[in-house]
Design an enzyme around this catalytic site. Structure first.
Site, PDB file in Angstrom:
ATOM      1  N   LYS A  15      47.984  29.298  43.892  1.00 43.35           N
ATOM      2  CA  LYS A  15      48.198  28.020  44.563  1.00 43.35           C
ATOM      3  C   LYS A  15      47.855  26.843  43.645  1.00 43.35           C
ATOM      4  O   LYS A  15      47.017  26.968  42.755  1.00 43.35           O
ATOM      5  CB  LYS A  15      47.313  27.961  45.806  1.00 43.35           C
ATOM      6  CG  LYS A  15      47.743  28.964  46.880  1.00 43.35           C
ATOM      7  CD  LYS A  15      46.944  28.737  48.154  1.00 43.35           C
ATOM      8  CE  LYS A  15      47.584  29.385  49.361  1.00 43.35           C
ATOM      9  NZ  LYS A  15      47.403  30.815  49.478  1.00 43.35           N
ATOM     10  N   VAL A  16      48.520  25.707  43.907  1.00 46.57           N
ATOM     11  CA  VAL A  16      48.215  24.484  43.167  1.00 46.57           C
ATOM     12  C   VAL A  16      47.658  23.472  44.167  1.00 46.57           C
ATOM     13  O   VAL A  16      48.239  23.253  45.231  1.00 46.57           O
ATOM     14  CB  VAL A  16      49.478  23.916  42.467  1.00 46.57           C
ATOM     15  CG1 VAL A  16      49.135  22.664  41.676  1.00 46.57           C
ATOM     16  CG2 VAL A  16      50.122  24.965  41.571  1.00 46.57           C
TER      17      VAL A  16
ATOM     18  N   ASP B 208      62.250  28.035  31.991  1.00 46.87           N
ATOM     19  CA  ASP B 208      62.281  27.936  33.454  1.00 46.87           C
ATOM     20  C   ASP B 208      62.448  26.483  33.887  1.00 46.87           C
ATOM     21  O   ASP B 208      61.743  26.006  34.788  1.00 46.87           O
ATOM     22  CB  ASP B 208      61.024  28.562  34.075  1.00 46.87           C
ATOM     23  CG  ASP B 208      61.251  28.935  35.547  1.00 46.87           C
ATOM     24  OD1 ASP B 208      62.428  28.971  35.971  1.00 46.87           O
ATOM     25  OD2 ASP B 208      60.272  29.191  36.256  1.00 46.87           O
TER      26      ASP B 208
END
Ligand code: AMP
Length: 398
Positions: free
Chosen positions: A91-92, A200
């Site tokens: 998670k951020v 990406d």
């Protein structure tokens, strides 16, 4: 832990096998803050008591009650404000530095599923980011360890491109879009100059702050490449919608051109506000591309027939190029011309980041680029996560 010493990643001599495996896993990091070069250490050794981690991770913790005095530990320095993202390795969070009041992003590195110690993708991201410093590349301030969890501490960005393009309060002008496109290319030109392929590039990995600055993020799939000698890499990189035809044709020998295709997709998305090539799998991805820019002919991509999966994925019927007629309602002639040069089938003819920055779209055509500073007036923060949540809420109501 000195990540720079690790034998695991980022080495320019890596071969294809070392892409997917960590040959000599290291033990979990010792509890010492790791600071990228040039970042002064402001505190002593880390404490990592349970209460530290709890205060760090409790998103409901009242920010206002955080002690204004010097925090006892690094973990205590940050008060979690909210979750802003769900990344490849965890998670951020948005967090506030309780001393400076500045916001940071904390990316938690998920260790639970790792049998062999520190995750290889995180190792690669840290090592790469350590060697990068540019205004259009996200800045890693430091690493932090708390109760066995490792956090990357980044400069905070109010939005990501996927989020900001989905909102309707703030209208981007053509000059704003030109600036965002320019900043993305400047970031890529820097990365490629430093010998790094991002692998990406997509909306949720392009961050924007309220000053209208754009920064490339998420280096979990990035790697150093050899400028003079082409090596074999994995082709299972780049999110499908942004993946270039050569990877869909099975190429394992490639260079920074793969990022430039993704940049072409992003450029179109800036104008249309939606990803343009939305396939469901590799074959349908190619079909979607064929329907827009036509099928690859020998003249357009002489090397196509030499690609590993050519017989499997080659187009069945000839489709003409509809690119300009499809996009001319959104884009100026010079913008169309640049996007088409980024979306060239032939990687050897595709515009490089530096060539793209010299395009007449930037040099000659009006309006000149203007950073979208008006974003500061926008209500809320727009990240892909919030956009997904909003969409889910709407679906529930229907
Ligand atoms: P990542 O794991 O880097 O792909 O991050 C997942 C999501 O978290 C991104 O799509 C962003 O929305 C958010 N995010 C990542 N880094 C930051 C940052 N430095 N500031 C604000 N949000 C971020």
């Amino acid at each position: 832990m000195d990540i720079a010493d690790s034998p695991a990643h980022g080495d320019v001599t890596e071969d294809v096998n070392s892409e997917n495996s960590l040959p000599h896993p290291r033990p979990a990091p010792a509890e010492q803050p790791y600071l990228p070069e040039g970042v002064p250490s402001t505190s002593g050794p880390l404490e990592s008591s349970r209460s530290d981690a709890e205060s760090l991770l409790d998103p409901t913790a009242n920010e206002a009650t955080a002690s204004p005095s010097r925090p006892r530990s690094r973990a205590e320095l940050y008060a979690i404000v909210s979750q802003v993202g769900e990344g490849t390795f965890g998670k951020v969070y948005k967090a506030r530095n309780t001393v400076t009041n500045m916001h940071v992003a904390l990316k938690r590195i998920r260790m639970e599923s790792e049998k062999d110690g520190f995750p290889v993708t995180a190792m690669r991201e840290i090592k790469l980011l350590q060697s990068l410093r540019h205004k259009n590349v996200i800045r890693l301030f430091e690493m932090m360890v708390s109760s066995g969890s490792v956090y990357m501490v980044f400069e905070y960005m109010d939005h990501d491109l996927t989020g900001i393009l989905s909102q309707t309060q703030f209208n981007f002008t053509d000059a704003h879009l030109k600036s965002l496109c320019w900043q993305m290319l400047a970031g890529l030109a820097y990365l490629h100059h430093k010998g790094v392929i991002h692998r990406d590039i997509k909306g949720s990995n392009i961050l924007v702050n309220n000053r209208g600055e754009l920064k490339l993020a998420d280096f979990g799939l990035a790697r150093f490449y050899q400028k003079r000698r082409r090596s074999d890499y994995t082709n299972r990189v780049i999110t499908l919608w942004y993946r270039p035809p050569e990877l869909l044709f099975g190429a394992t020998v490639y260079g920074p051109e793969v990022d430039m295709w993704s940049a072409g997709c992003i450029m179109l998305e800036l104008f249309t506000k939606k990803p343009v090539f939305q396939g469901n799998d590799e074959i349908s991805q190619l079909d979607v591309i064929y329907r827009v820019i036509g099928t690859p002919t020998h003249e357009r991509w002489a090397d196509a027939a030499n690609m590993p999966w050519y017989e499997l994925v080659k187009p069945k019927d000839h489709v003409p190029n509809h690119f300009k007629e499809l996009f001319k309602k959104w884009m100026s002639p010079a913008a169309l011309d640049l996007a088409e040069r980024l979306l060239d089938y032939d990687p050897s003819r595709r515009a490089t980041a530096v060539q793209a920055m010299e395009a007449s779209y930037f040099i000659q055509e009006q309006p000149t680029a203007e950073q979208p500073i008006g974003l500061a007036t926008l209500e809320g923060e727009w990240h892909e996560l919030e956009t997904k949540r909003e969409r889910a809420k709407k679906r529930k109501k229907e």
